[in-house]
Design a protein around this motif. Structure first.
Motif, short mmCIF file in Angstrom:
data_model
loop_
_atom_site.label_atom_id
_atom_site.label_comp_id
_atom_site.label_asym_id
_atom_site.label_seq_id
_atom_site.Cartn_x
_atom_site.Cartn_y
_atom_site.Cartn_z
N TYR A 153 38.79 36.67 47.62
CA TYR A 153 38.85 35.80 46.43
C TYR A 153 38.49 34.35 46.79
CZ TYR A 153 40.75 33.42 42.33
OH TYR A 153 40.91 32.64 41.20
N MET A 154 38.91 33.91 47.97
CA MET A 154 38.61 32.54 48.40
C MET A 154 37.11 32.30 48.56
SD MET A 154 41.50 31.94 51.33
CE MET A 154 43.24 31.79 50.97
N ALA A 155 36.35 33.37 48.76
CA ALA A 155 34.93 33.23 49.07
C ALA A 155 34.02 33.51 47.88
CB ALA A 155 34.55 34.19 50.21
N GLU A 156 34.48 34.32 46.95
CA GLU A 156 33.57 34.88 45.96
C GLU A 156 33.92 34.45 44.54
OE1 GLU A 156 30.88 36.39 46.35
OE2 GLU A 156 30.91 37.08 48.43
N PRO A 157 33.08 33.62 43.89
CA PRO A 157 33.31 33.30 42.47
C PRO A 157 33.31 34.56 41.60
CG PRO A 157 31.71 31.80 43.45
CD PRO A 157 31.94 32.89 44.45
N ALA A 158 32.44 35.52 41.93
CA ALA A 158 32.41 36.80 41.22
C ALA A 158 33.25 37.80 42.00
CB ALA A 158 30.98 37.27 41.05
N TYR A 159 34.52 37.48 42.16
CA TYR A 159 35.41 38.24 43.03
C TYR A 159 35.49 39.72 42.66
CZ TYR A 159 40.04 40.20 44.10
OH TYR A 159 41.06 41.04 44.45
N THR A 167 45.26 31.81 45.68
CA THR A 167 44.40 30.85 44.99
C THR A 167 43.15 30.66 45.84
OG1 THR A 167 45.27 28.87 46.10
CG2 THR A 167 46.50 29.68 44.18
N SER A 168 42.31 29.72 45.46
CA SER A 168 41.12 29.45 46.26
C SER A 168 41.46 28.80 47.59
CB SER A 168 40.15 28.54 45.48
OG SER A 168 40.80 27.32 45.15
N LEU A 169 42.71 28.36 47.76
CA LEU A 169 43.12 27.66 48.98
C LEU A 169 44.28 28.33 49.71
CD1 LEU A 169 43.00 23.97 47.68
CD2 LEU A 169 41.28 25.14 49.06
N LEU A 225 50.64 35.02 48.32
CA LEU A 225 51.59 34.64 47.27
C LEU A 225 52.14 35.88 46.57
CD1 LEU A 225 49.73 31.61 45.62
CD2 LEU A 225 51.42 31.58 47.47
N ALA A 226 53.33 35.73 46.02
CA ALA A 226 53.91 36.81 45.23
C ALA A 226 53.03 37.12 44.03
CB ALA A 226 55.31 36.41 44.76
N PHE A 227 53.05 38.37 43.60
CA PHE A 227 52.25 38.75 42.45
C PHE A 227 52.64 37.90 41.24
CE2 PHE A 227 50.82 43.38 43.42
CZ PHE A 227 50.32 42.96 44.64
N GLY A 228 51.62 37.27 40.64
CA GLY A 228 51.84 36.40 39.50
C GLY A 228 51.94 34.94 39.83
N ASP A 229 52.03 34.60 41.12
CA ASP A 229 52.15 33.19 41.51
C ASP A 229 50.82 32.55 41.84
OD1 ASP A 229 54.83 33.37 41.18
OD2 ASP A 229 55.38 33.22 43.30
N GLY A 230 49.74 33.32 41.81
CA GLY A 230 48.42 32.79 42.13
C GLY A 230 47.46 32.96 40.98
N ASP A 231 46.16 32.89 41.30
CA ASP A 231 45.11 32.93 40.28
C ASP A 231 44.32 34.23 40.28
OD1 ASP A 231 45.77 30.27 39.69
OD2 ASP A 231 44.37 29.51 41.21
N ILE A 232 44.60 35.12 41.23
CA ILE A 232 43.83 36.35 41.34
C ILE A 232 44.18 37.28 40.17
CG2 ILE A 232 43.43 38.41 42.76
CD1 ILE A 232 44.00 36.70 45.21
N PRO A 233 43.20 37.91 39.54
CA PRO A 233 43.50 38.90 38.50
C PRO A 233 44.03 40.18 39.16
CG PRO A 233 41.13 38.77 38.84
CD PRO A 233 41.74 37.69 39.69
#
Length: 218
Positions: free
Chosen positions: A137-143, A167-169, A173-181
């Motif tokens: 996810y940190m590398a790919e905008p089209a993750y 997140t991008s950085l 993280l616990a599920f729901g604490d970041g930005d990953i779908p």
């Protein structure tokens, strides 16, 4: 999909993983765990869970002993070796391969390493990949497209996936604490992957992650 916990190979940690609902774990090693490979292996074998994978120590790539001892533990436990270190890049794979790992093994993608780089430096060279979703996810905008593409094209070279939020950085993280779908990630893994999915969040958060994934896939 085989949901796997993660913990150090101590009796209490292994028992706690079982209490969280896991039958299998990936071992997170500390240097003291490799003082006696035999003793650590016996501790795991007496525990209520099975070690499906063993993560190498975070050692420098020119320091052979930690990698070789991690391999010896994986071999002893008939487990898969996750080769990864914060000090090693994928340009070090030839150097690490020279340690002649006897356990089945794969290289975990480093944070920010693109799918293109993983294809060139790992997969197209015949190596297995341990696919860390947060690192991708940190590398790919089209993750999501990149994740799907790697699993479809190189599925026979991916036996272990690390699944966490981030997140991008930041990862882990616990599920729901970041930005990953993460729910859509779980759907993709369910559709395109049938290996071990290590829930790589902190131990106290693993039961919740397991519960969420099972609910999404029900």
């Amino acid at each position: 999909m085989n949901l796997v916990g993660k913990c150090p190979p101590s009796p209490d940690a292994l028992a706690a993983a079982a209490d969280r609902g896991f039958d299998n774990v990936e071992l997170h090693l500390r240097p003291s765990d490799l003082d006696s490979v035999e003793a650590t292996a016996e501790t795991v074998e007496r525990s209520p869970v099975t070690a499906l994978s063993v993560h190498t120590l975070h050692a420098r790539p020119d320091d052979a002993e930690p990698f070789q001892r991690s391999n010896a533990l994986a071999d002893r436990l008939d487990a898969y070796l996750v080769v990864h270190s914060q000090y090693a890049q994928h340009t070090h794979t030839a150097q690490l391969d020279a340690y002649d790992f006897t356990a089945p093994y794969g290289y975990e993608n480093n944070p920010g390493m693109s799918a293109h780089s993983l294809q060139n430096l790992v997969l197209d060279r015949g190596h297995d990949l341990v696919l860390d979703t947060a690192h991708l996810y940190m590398a790919e905008p089209a993750y999501l497209d990149s994740l799907t593409g790697l699993l479809r094209e190189y599925g026979d070279q991916i036996q272990v996936v690390h699944f966490t939020d981030g997140t991008s950085l930041e990862d882990g993280l616990a599920f729901g604490d970041g930005d990953i779908p993460i729910e859509r990630t779980a759907d993709i893994l369910d559709s395109h992957f049938d290996g071990a999915v290590v829930l790589e969040v902190m131990p106290d958060e693993q039961a919740d992650a397991r519960r969420r994934v099972l609910e999404w896939l029900d």
